[in-house]
Design a protein around this motif. Sequence first.
Motif, mmCIF file in Angstrom:
data_model
loop_
_atom_site.group_PDB
_atom_site.id
_atom_site.type_symbol
_atom_site.label_atom_id
_atom_site.label_comp_id
_atom_site.label_asym_id
_atom_site.label_seq_id
_atom_site.Cartn_x
_atom_site.Cartn_y
_atom_site.Cartn_z
ATOM 1 N N ILE A 87 -7.920 5.311 2.458
ATOM 2 C CA ILE A 87 -8.929 4.331 2.035
ATOM 3 C C ILE A 87 -8.254 3.037 1.613
ATOM 4 C CG2 ILE A 87 -10.695 3.862 0.277
ATOM 5 C CD1 ILE A 87 -11.296 6.913 0.356
ATOM 6 N N ALA A 88 -7.110 3.140 0.918
ATOM 7 C CA ALA A 88 -6.372 1.947 0.493
ATOM 8 C C ALA A 88 -5.857 1.167 1.699
ATOM 9 C CB ALA A 88 -5.215 2.355 -0.419
ATOM 10 N N VAL A 89 -5.333 1.880 2.697
ATOM 11 C CA VAL A 89 -4.859 1.222 3.921
ATOM 12 C C VAL A 89 -6.016 0.518 4.620
ATOM 13 C CG1 VAL A 89 -3.866 1.595 6.211
ATOM 14 C CG2 VAL A 89 -2.924 2.811 4.258
ATOM 15 N N GLU A 90 -7.139 1.206 4.742
ATOM 16 C CA GLU A 90 -8.302 0.624 5.404
ATOM 17 C C GLU A 90 -8.766 -0.652 4.701
ATOM 18 O OE1 GLU A 90 -11.582 -0.111 7.830
ATOM 19 O OE2 GLU A 90 -9.883 1.234 8.169
ATOM 20 N N GLU A 91 -8.787 -0.636 3.365
ATOM 21 C CA GLU A 91 -9.223 -1.834 2.633
ATOM 22 C C GLU A 91 -8.249 -2.980 2.847
ATOM 23 O OE1 GLU A 91 -12.082 -3.855 0.492
ATOM 24 O OE2 GLU A 91 -12.114 -1.824 1.367
ATOM 25 N N VAL A 148 0.839 -1.199 0.000
ATOM 26 C CA VAL A 148 0.000 0.000 0.000
ATOM 27 C C VAL A 148 0.879 1.257 0.000
ATOM 28 C CG1 VAL A 148 -1.919 1.220 1.090
ATOM 29 C CG2 VAL A 148 -1.709 -1.251 1.369
ATOM 30 N N PRO A 149 0.999 1.952 -1.126
ATOM 31 C CA PRO A 149 1.719 3.229 -1.140
ATOM 32 C C PRO A 149 0.899 4.323 -0.437
ATOM 33 C CG PRO A 149 1.551 2.258 -3.342
ATOM 34 C CD PRO A 149 0.583 1.540 -2.470
ATOM 35 N N VAL A 150 1.567 5.135 0.367
ATOM 36 C CA VAL A 150 0.898 6.248 1.038
ATOM 37 C C VAL A 150 1.693 7.527 0.775
ATOM 38 C CG1 VAL A 150 -0.164 4.824 2.815
ATOM 39 C CG2 VAL A 150 2.087 5.774 3.240
ATOM 40 N N LYS A 151 0.995 8.612 0.504
ATOM 41 C CA LYS A 151 1.671 9.867 0.169
ATOM 42 C C LYS A 151 1.429 10.934 1.238
ATOM 43 C CE LYS A 151 2.401 13.260 -3.508
ATOM 44 N NZ LYS A 151 2.005 13.783 -4.816
ATOM 45 N N ARG A 152 2.459 11.714 1.509
ATOM 46 C CA ARG A 152 2.382 12.846 2.426
ATOM 47 C C ARG A 152 1.894 14.070 1.649
ATOM 48 N NH1 ARG A 152 4.732 14.581 7.305
ATOM 49 N NH2 ARG A 152 5.425 16.751 7.373
ATOM 50 N N VAL A 153 0.776 14.649 2.086
ATOM 51 C CA VAL A 153 0.192 15.809 1.409
ATOM 52 C C VAL A 153 -0.242 16.836 2.461
ATOM 53 C CG1 VAL A 153 -0.651 14.445 -0.559
ATOM 54 C CG2 VAL A 153 -2.147 14.828 1.419
ATOM 55 N N ARG A 169 4.295 5.496 9.652
ATOM 56 C CA ARG A 169 3.952 5.117 11.032
ATOM 57 C C ARG A 169 2.446 5.193 11.245
ATOM 58 N NH1 ARG A 169 8.058 2.175 13.100
ATOM 59 N NH2 ARG A 169 10.052 3.263 12.859
ATOM 60 N N ASN A 170 1.817 6.176 10.641
ATOM 61 C CA ASN A 170 0.360 6.286 10.736
ATOM 62 C C ASN A 170 -0.313 5.074 10.108
ATOM 63 O OD1 ASN A 170 -2.205 7.259 11.144
ATOM 64 N ND2 ASN A 170 -2.132 8.761 9.492
ATOM 65 N N ALA A 171 0.184 4.657 8.941
ATOM 66 C CA ALA A 171 -0.375 3.467 8.280
ATOM 67 C C ALA A 171 -0.171 2.223 9.138
ATOM 68 C CB ALA A 171 0.270 3.285 6.911
ATOM 69 N N MET A 172 0.988 2.138 9.808
ATOM 70 C CA MET A 172 1.244 0.989 10.671
ATOM 71 C C MET A 172 0.358 1.035 11.919
ATOM 72 S SD MET A 172 5.314 0.124 10.255
ATOM 73 C CE MET A 172 6.003 1.733 10.678
ATOM 74 N N ALA A 173 0.029 2.246 12.392
ATOM 75 C CA ALA A 173 -0.900 2.362 13.517
ATOM 76 C C ALA A 173 -2.302 1.916 13.122
ATOM 77 C CB ALA A 173 -0.928 3.803 14.016
ATOM 78 N N LEU A 174 -2.632 2.071 11.848
ATOM 79 C CA LEU A 174 -3.939 1.651 11.350
ATOM 80 C C LEU A 174 -4.004 0.157 11.066
ATOM 81 C CD1 LEU A 174 -4.630 4.641 8.927
ATOM 82 C CD2 LEU A 174 -5.774 4.197 11.100
#
Length: 250
Positions: free
Chosen positions: A41-45, A5-10, A73-78
Amino acid sequence: MKILVPVKRVIDYNVKVRIKTDQTDVDLTNTKMAMNPFCEIAVEEAVRLKEKGVATEIVAVSIGPKACQEQIRNAMALGADRGIHVECDGFPESLQVAKILAKLVEQEQPGLVLVGKQSIDSDNNQTAQMLSALAKIPQGTFASAVDVEGDKVKVTREIDGGLQTLKLTLPAVISTELRLNEPRYAKLPDIMKAKRKPLAVMTTEELGVDIAPRVNTLKVTPPPSRSAGVKVESVAELVAKLRDEAKVIS
């Protein structure tokens, strides 16, 4: 099955964007940053698929400066199990991001790549499609429902005028739409646990990807301010203004 899951900082979507005085870029000084909403949303799915027993591992990836580790780290917390940070100056263009992700797909061999359909800063909506072509794996874009069935994944996607259902052979790339799910909030114990989860750091040079920009930004300007509305006394006057001034009817 492993999910990447790629996550971007915006810039946080609640923040009013400021333009630099020389109009060269957006002013990020003391600006609140966050994970791109479509990436959430991608992380949640991915987490939901793991909770169903479909996925065994979730790997969160971010590309950009060191500060991007906050979003990993936020994605890992989720719910992501580990993270990969591809460190570089600034944020590469869509094609370079897709090339980096293609290298990681080759290394990690995920069964599924869940990507936000677009980022709210550049709004390009290109990365998932480019990644699919570079990695030579099927794609399902604008997904509003995802169901994994063995070595297949059924994707319901939003198109003009309705819905389209695709069945893809894994591995595949799926880009997420707003209506796919509602992301959860990270709990404090999970935030603390995320600090101890593994996070690998690598560079674009190690992956052999050239991130030199191909696009030059000439000027950044705010949108024109909206003019005040006017009141009309009758339907006839409204029709006349729509016809003669706005020219939206004939």
